[in-house]
Design a protein around this motif. Structure first.
Motif: not given
Length: 228
Positions: A133-134, A144-149, A154-161, A202-204
């Motif tokens: 979480l950012l 904002l939630h971010v996931q890097v897969s 498929f290489g790199i997918h950066i997904i914001f939620n 809590y998030t960093w």
């Protein structure tokens, strides 16, 4: 075989030919690089399969990195190298997917902000698999939630939620009676207080600092390390 990239607005090619790859395979997944001027490299994912008849090859070409905005707000992203912004901010609308061509995957730092805000953006690593979480410095959408897969094809997918319960990396519960606790991320000066019989998600404050939480109560201190 080799490939090279063209500008959709110009007939001139914008890249050199990539390294060669074979089509004489039943099934294959890999990546090739197309170099252009200024030493920039476009990495393309190539997936080759064979039809059931065995007579035709299906070749799929994809950018090595894609940005997917599944949040409800418009966001803007940009790459930074040694703190310097590269190119221009790119707008991504909700439910939009765009290709992204990084300049330096070794450093791999991306900044994100809401399109309507010019506050200090949040940064995260885009070259390692993780989710977090950012903090976004915004009253209506504070995180904002971010996931890097990362996958072979498929290489790199950066997904914001948008934020949902369960996205926070830490649930901190104060079960002590009549004693509050203080907590903060290691190497971060922002100390927060949690009252007795209360809890907090809590998030960093800074994803680049150690993922360690310092907890104190009644003169006793504890350092808790979290592994991604």
């Amino acid at each position: 075989s080799s490939i090279r990239l063209y500008n959709v607005d110009q007939e001139d090619s914008i890249s050199h030919w990539s390294e060669k790859f074979s089509l004489y395979v039943f099934e294959s997944t890999g990546m090739v690089n197309c170099k252009i001027s200024h030493n920039k490299i476009y990495t393309i994912c190539i997936n080759i399969t064979t039809t059931s008849s065995g007579l035709s090859k299906i070749i799929k070409l994809l950018p090595s990195m894609a940005i997917i905005n599944k949040s409800s707000v418009e966001i803007e992203i940009i790459e930074t190298i040694s703190g310097i912004e590269q190119n221009e901010w790119q707008l991504i609308k909700p439910e939009q997917i765009i290709p992204f061509w990084p300049c330096d995957m070794k450093e791999g730092i991306m900044n994100v902000r809401y399109s309507y805000s010019r506050m200090i953006p949040s940064s995260f690593m885009m070259n390692i698999k993780h989710r977090t979480l950012l903090r976004m410095n915004d009253e209506d959408h504070p995180v904002l939630h971010v996931q890097v897969s990362i996958t072979d094809f498929f290489g790199i997918h950066i997904i914001f939620n948008d934020y949902k319960i369960g996205h926070a990396p830490i649930l901190l519960i104060n079960c002590l009676k009549n004693q509050e606790i203080s907590y903060n991320q290691k190497d971060d000066t922002q100390i927060q207080i949690l009252s007795s019989q209360h809890y907090v998600y809590y998030t960093w404050n800074n994803p680049f600092k150690p993922h360690k939480l310092l907890v104190s109560s009644n003169g006793q201190n504890k350092e808790i390390e979290f592994h991604v």
